[in-house]
Scaffold this motif. Structure first.
Motif, PDB file in Angstrom:
ATOM      1  N   ALA A 149       8.484   8.679  -1.647  1.00  0.00           N
ATOM      2  CA  ALA A 149       9.554   7.719  -1.073  1.00  0.00           C
ATOM      3  C   ALA A 149      10.250   8.234  -0.121  1.00  0.00           C
ATOM      4  O   ALA A 149      10.608   9.483  -0.054  1.00  0.00           O
ATOM      5  N   SER A 150      10.749   7.430   0.816  1.00  0.00           N
ATOM      6  CA  SER A 150      11.416   8.123   1.819  1.00  0.00           C
ATOM      7  C   SER A 150      12.930   8.371   1.203  1.00  0.00           C
ATOM      8  O   SER A 150      13.460   7.704   0.279  1.00  0.00           O
ATOM      9  N   PRO A 151      13.893   9.270   1.905  1.00  0.00           N
ATOM     10  CA  PRO A 151      15.148   9.475   1.433  1.00  0.00           C
ATOM     11  C   PRO A 151      16.093   8.081   1.084  1.00  0.00           C
ATOM     12  O   PRO A 151      16.625   7.918   0.029  1.00  0.00           O
ATOM     13  N   ASP A 163       4.065  13.487   8.845  1.00  0.00           N
ATOM     14  CA  ASP A 163       5.201  13.296   8.214  1.00  0.00           C
ATOM     15  C   ASP A 163       5.374  13.628   6.891  1.00  0.00           C
ATOM     16  O   ASP A 163       4.446  13.430   6.001  1.00  0.00           O
ATOM     17  N   VAL A 164       6.618  13.967   6.408  1.00  0.00           N
ATOM     18  CA  VAL A 164       6.551  14.594   4.897  1.00  0.00           C
ATOM     19  C   VAL A 164       6.476  13.416   3.704  1.00  0.00           C
ATOM     20  O   VAL A 164       5.876  13.545   2.922  1.00  0.00           O
ATOM     21  N   VAL A 165       6.652  12.399   4.390  1.00  0.00           N
ATOM     22  CA  VAL A 165       6.460  10.841   3.402  1.00  0.00           C
ATOM     23  C   VAL A 165       4.783  10.786   3.096  1.00  0.00           C
ATOM     24  O   VAL A 165       4.248  10.506   2.172  1.00  0.00           O
ATOM     25  N   GLN A 166       4.195  10.931   4.503  1.00  0.00           N
ATOM     26  CA  GLN A 166       2.819  10.599   4.507  1.00  0.00           C
ATOM     27  C   GLN A 166       2.154  12.100   3.634  1.00  0.00           C
ATOM     28  O   GLN A 166       1.144  11.669   3.014  1.00  0.00           O
ATOM     29  N   LEU A 167       2.545  13.112   3.849  1.00  0.00           N
ATOM     30  CA  LEU A 167       2.093  14.201   3.236  1.00  0.00           C
ATOM     31  C   LEU A 167       2.078  13.938   1.574  1.00  0.00           C
ATOM     32  O   LEU A 167       0.995  14.378   0.791  1.00  0.00           O
ATOM     33  N   ARG A 168       3.207  13.591   1.186  1.00  0.00           N
ATOM     34  CA  ARG A 168       3.525  13.395  -0.326  1.00  0.00           C
ATOM     35  C   ARG A 168       2.395  12.346  -0.796  1.00  0.00           C
ATOM     36  O   ARG A 168       2.346  12.172  -1.911  1.00  0.00           O
ATOM     37  N   ASP A 178      -6.701  19.757   5.390  1.00  0.00           N
ATOM     38  CA  ASP A 178      -7.613  19.250   6.123  1.00  0.00           C
ATOM     39  C   ASP A 178      -7.538  19.796   7.699  1.00  0.00           C
ATOM     40  O   ASP A 178      -7.883  19.208   8.810  1.00  0.00           O
ATOM     41  N   GLY A 179      -6.963  21.168   7.724  1.00  0.00           N
ATOM     42  CA  GLY A 179      -7.026  21.788   9.004  1.00  0.00           C
ATOM     43  C   GLY A 179      -5.848  21.424   9.560  1.00  0.00           C
ATOM     44  O   GLY A 179      -5.418  22.319  10.644  1.00  0.00           O
ATOM     45  N   GLU A 180      -4.728  20.438   9.111  1.00  0.00           N
ATOM     46  CA  GLU A 180      -3.659  20.310  10.062  1.00  0.00           C
ATOM     47  C   GLU A 180      -2.203  20.974   9.294  1.00  0.00           C
ATOM     48  O   GLU A 180      -2.171  20.958   7.998  1.00  0.00           O
ATOM     49  N   ASP A 181      -1.494  21.650  10.167  1.00  0.00           N
ATOM     50  CA  ASP A 181      -0.427  22.372   9.507  1.00  0.00           C
ATOM     51  C   ASP A 181       0.762  21.459   9.134  1.00  0.00           C
ATOM     52  O   ASP A 181       1.268  20.727   9.777  1.00  0.00           O
ATOM     53  N   ILE A 182       0.995  21.453   7.536  1.00  0.00           N
ATOM     54  CA  ILE A 182       1.831  20.606   6.954  1.00  0.00           C
ATOM     55  C   ILE A 182       3.431  20.837   7.365  1.00  0.00           C
ATOM     56  O   ILE A 182       4.117  20.105   7.415  1.00  0.00           O
ATOM     57  N   TYR A 183       3.573  22.110   7.727  1.00  0.00           N
ATOM     58  CA  TYR A 183       4.935  22.496   8.287  1.00  0.00           C
ATOM     59  C   TYR A 183       5.308  22.088   9.603  1.00  0.00           C
ATOM     60  O   TYR A 183       6.441  21.841  10.047  1.00  0.00           O
ATOM     61  N   ARG A 184       4.218  22.197  10.466  1.00  0.00           N
ATOM     62  CA  ARG A 184       4.583  22.240  11.818  1.00  0.00           C
ATOM     63  C   ARG A 184       4.052  20.977  12.470  1.00  0.00           C
ATOM     64  O   ARG A 184       4.447  20.790  13.709  1.00  0.00           O
ATOM     65  N   SER A 185       2.892  20.452  12.163  1.00  0.00           N
ATOM     66  CA  SER A 185       2.339  19.309  12.961  1.00  0.00           C
ATOM     67  C   SER A 185       3.101  18.215  13.025  1.00  0.00           C
ATOM     68  O   SER A 185       4.185  18.099  12.042  1.00  0.00           O
ATOM     69  N   ARG A 186       2.444  17.025  13.414  1.00  0.00           N
ATOM     70  CA  ARG A 186       3.494  15.899  13.434  1.00  0.00           C
ATOM     71  C   ARG A 186       3.107  15.154  12.151  1.00  0.00           C
ATOM     72  O   ARG A 186       3.809  14.012  11.874  1.00  0.00           O
TER      73      ARG A 186
END
Lengths: 416, 263
Positions: A309-311, B90-95, B80-88
């Motif tokens: 969920a987004s903020p 999104d944190v929502v997509q990551l979660r 999968d090879g993508e840096d989760i902190y610096r790549s594009r």
């Protein structure tokens, strides 16, 4: 072996134990005393208000039969449908007709004590139903304040005598006056009503709620969920807390200086009153809202964040629904305080004499506490009971608001 | 001190990898230079004494540490090879791709159905009631909860027992079809029977998702995982096949811990 007792079985220990229980009893009694005192004061207030207030919902009235067939009024329905129908009837001599029949029924002394504007009641009756012009109708017309006082055993001796004579003849009676809930302010205590002030209060509260609730909740949400924790947000937090403690008359001065400067021709309007009270209510909503938001368990936020969920979704799907009961409680406390507020409204001109209920948010109005304040200042004896009646109306209004708050809170409350 | 990696570890398909990851809370270093590959097809267990940083490290894998303002991550973590902190990414997509189950069951105070349907709904993975029903049923079945709750999907999720709540949280996590599931001591608030059910469930989910589990119980790690990493004082001491770690630890500290000398 030694006959030494264990330290918890000695006489000294038992004495100390007794002392401890005595201290507990004293504390209990003090608490009970405090409760009894509060209940006593509350009961005294309610009983006094109740007894005085009952009189406020009644008034002395005299029955006058009027034979319209002899009166010679033109019953033209087209004329009576005009907005100035009352003036037309006045021009046709309605006041003197009323006086004539009053004299017939009550004698000249009695007729003199019919309220001066009693003919308006008759006019209203005719306008509501023109067919009564073809028959004899008995009107209950309000007595003058002096005669009403006389009926209560107060005022000038000759009025008391007259009141006694008339009531012995069954011509002067104290009747339930539901019109009190429909009329507005007047100079004659026999003619006043609370509806003007009640409607003013309602309109003002609507403005206050519509302004303070969204702004207060958004501010609380932003401060709790988004704002970084730094010196500026600390300063804002301290300022908001202080704002809640500012004397209300200061907000009145602010309303006078700012709102009436922006809208100069809206003096006494519920819009301005509501905006001023909203300033006062907002900090209360922000503080209670922040506490309610803080009380939402972090595990719920984590759970929502972890499924992506987004903020904003976390806030609107989870935090706000769980915080809503607390926010509503705070809002109602703030609103109840605003409802009872007099001082800031005096500053923006809501103490004006307003004889017609406000039409909308921009027409001149007064509110219940200001009306109570104004009536309590009147010299006429008849206002005492009216004031008590107004206080009863205010208390019932408050009670209804609190009831609504409890209902909403229980409805939205969820367990987790 | 470098991490000892068992030489016979021949994982080639890493779902997530961490390289020289350090995590700071303010000035305090909670994780020191951790490098690890999380395999796609296995369950990886993080063990170690309290306060060793295993939960902190787990939370960096789907950036749940972002919610703590003072936390700071250095190094590189890839999915999968993508840096989760610096790549594009999104944190929502990551979660959505890396789900998480917490120590204490935390179902939303909504109905069982809404708990499971929430993730798919906010991500737009379902477009109508039928699809939502399907996802809810499938997820609850996979979480082994379907037969117990199918007749009371409208009851509140918080009305379930602790073990059921935790399986509901697992159903909620797998409803968005993640690639990795992180479990932060998922059984520590549960009784032994509920724990056994969760462990069975982890076995069943193994292979479909990459699973990382933090646990205090070494028996649990031995039972459910194929890879084990031992953490101590913010460092990853030893990493290898679970069987090797428990039967043939190379480090003295690991041996001391698994034989119960401390922790």
């Amino acid at each position: 072996m030694s006959d030494r007792l264990a330290p918890t079985r000695t006489a000294e220990f038992e004495a100390r134990l007794k002392k401890r229980y005595a201290a507990e009893r004293r504390f209990k009694m003090a608490g009970l005393g405090a409760i009894l005192f509060s209940v006593g004061v509350l009961a005294f207030l309610l009983v006094t208000m109740g007894f005085n207030g009952i009189g406020g919902f009644q008034r002395a009235e005299m029955d006058v039969p009027i034979d319209f067939t002899q009166a010679g009024l033109s019953g033209d329905p087209a004329l009576l449908a005009q907005p100035d129908a009352a003036q037309t009837l006045e021009a046709q001599g309605l006041p003197s007709i009323v006086d004539f029949y009053a004299e017939q029924q009550l004698g000249s002394e009695g007729a003199a004590q019919i309220s001066a504007s009693a003919w308006r009641l008759v006019a209203d009756g005719i306008i509501a139903d023109p067919t009564i012009l073809r028959e004899t109708v008995t009107f209950s017309l309000p007595a003058s304040p002096k005669l009403a006082a006389g009926l209560n055993g107060e005022g000038a001796p000759e009025m008391r005598a007259l009141a006694k004579t008339l009531s012995d003849e069954g011509k002067l009676e104290t009747k339930l006056d539901l019109g009190f809930l429909e009329r507005a302010d007047a100079t004659d205590p026999q003619q006043v009503g609370i509806w003007g002030a009640l409607k003013g209060s309602m309109l003002t509260m609507i403005v206050t709620l519509l302004m303070a609730f969204p702004i207060g909740v958004m501010a609380a949400l932003y401060l709790e969920e988004y704002a970084p924790k730094n010196r500026w947000t600390d300063l804002i937090e301290v300022s908001i807390n202080n704002l809640a403690a500012v004397p209300s008359i200061i907000f009145g001065l602010l309303g006078l200086a700012v709102f009436l400067w922006i809208f100069p021709n809206m003096r006494s309007a519920p819009l301005i009153g509501g905006m001023t009270l909203a300033l006062m209510t907002m900090p209360v909503i922000v503080i209670s809202g922040r506490n309610a938001i803080k009380a939402v368990p972090p595990s719920i936020r984590d759970g929502a964040l972890a499924v992506g969920a987004s903020p904003v979704q976390v806030v609107f799907h989870h935090v706000l629904p769980l915080a809503l009961p607390g926010i509503l409680t705070g809002t109602i406390i703030g609103m109840a305080r605003a409802l009872g507020e007099t001082a800031p409204l005096l500053m923006i001109g809501m103490r004006a004499f307003v004889a017609t209920p406000p039409q909308d948010f921009t027409s001149p109005a007064t509110v219940l506490p200001v009306q109570i304040f104004l009536w309590s200042d009147e010299i006429d004896r008849g206002f005492v009971e009216r004031t008590s009646a107004a206080i009863i109306v205010l208390l019932i209004f408050l009670l209804l608001m609190n009831g609504l708050a409890i209902y909403l809170r229980n409805r939205f409350e969820k367990k987790w | 001190m470098v991490t000892v990696v068992h030489p016979n570890l021949e994982d080639t398909d890493a779902k997530m990898s961490a390289r020289d990851v350090s995590v700071f809370y303010g000035d305090k270093k909670a994780i020191d230079d951790v490098s690890i590959d999380i395999p796609t097809k296995y369950v990886t267990a993080f063990i170690g004494p309290s306060g060793c940083g295993k939960s902190t490290f787990l939370r960096t894998l789907n950036r749940m540490n972002d919610t703590i303002p003072s936390a700071r991550v250095e190094g590189e973590i890839t999915l999968d090879g993508e840096d989760i902190y610096r790549s594009r990414m999104d944190v929502v997509q990551l979660r959505a791709r890396v789900g998480m189950v917490f120590q204490k069951p935390n179902p939303f105070p909504k109905s069982i159905y809404d708990n499971v349907a929430y993730g798919p709904k906010i991500h737009g993975l379902v477009s109508n009631k039928t699809e939502t029903d399907e996802v809810v049923e499938k997820s609850l079945r996979r979480a082994g909860l379907w037969t117990e709750v199918k007749d009371r999907l409208d009851d509140s999720g918080t009305a379930l027992s602790g073990g059921q709540q935790q399986r509901l949280c697992i159903a909620r996590a797998i409803a968005v079809d993640p690639e990795v599931i992180l479990m932060d001591e998922p059984c520590s608030a549960l009784d032994p029977i509920a724990t056994a059910k969760i462990e069975e469930l982890i076995d069943e989910l193994n292979g479909r998702y990459a699973i990382v589990i933090v646990t205090h119980s070494m028996q649990q790690a031995a039972r459910v995982s194929q890879r084990t990493a031992f953490f101590h004082l913010g460092k990853m001491v030893e990493y290898g096949r679970t069987s090797d770690i428990f039967t043939n630890p190379l480090e003295k500290r690991t041996q001391d811990y698994i034989t119960g000398r401390y922790g």
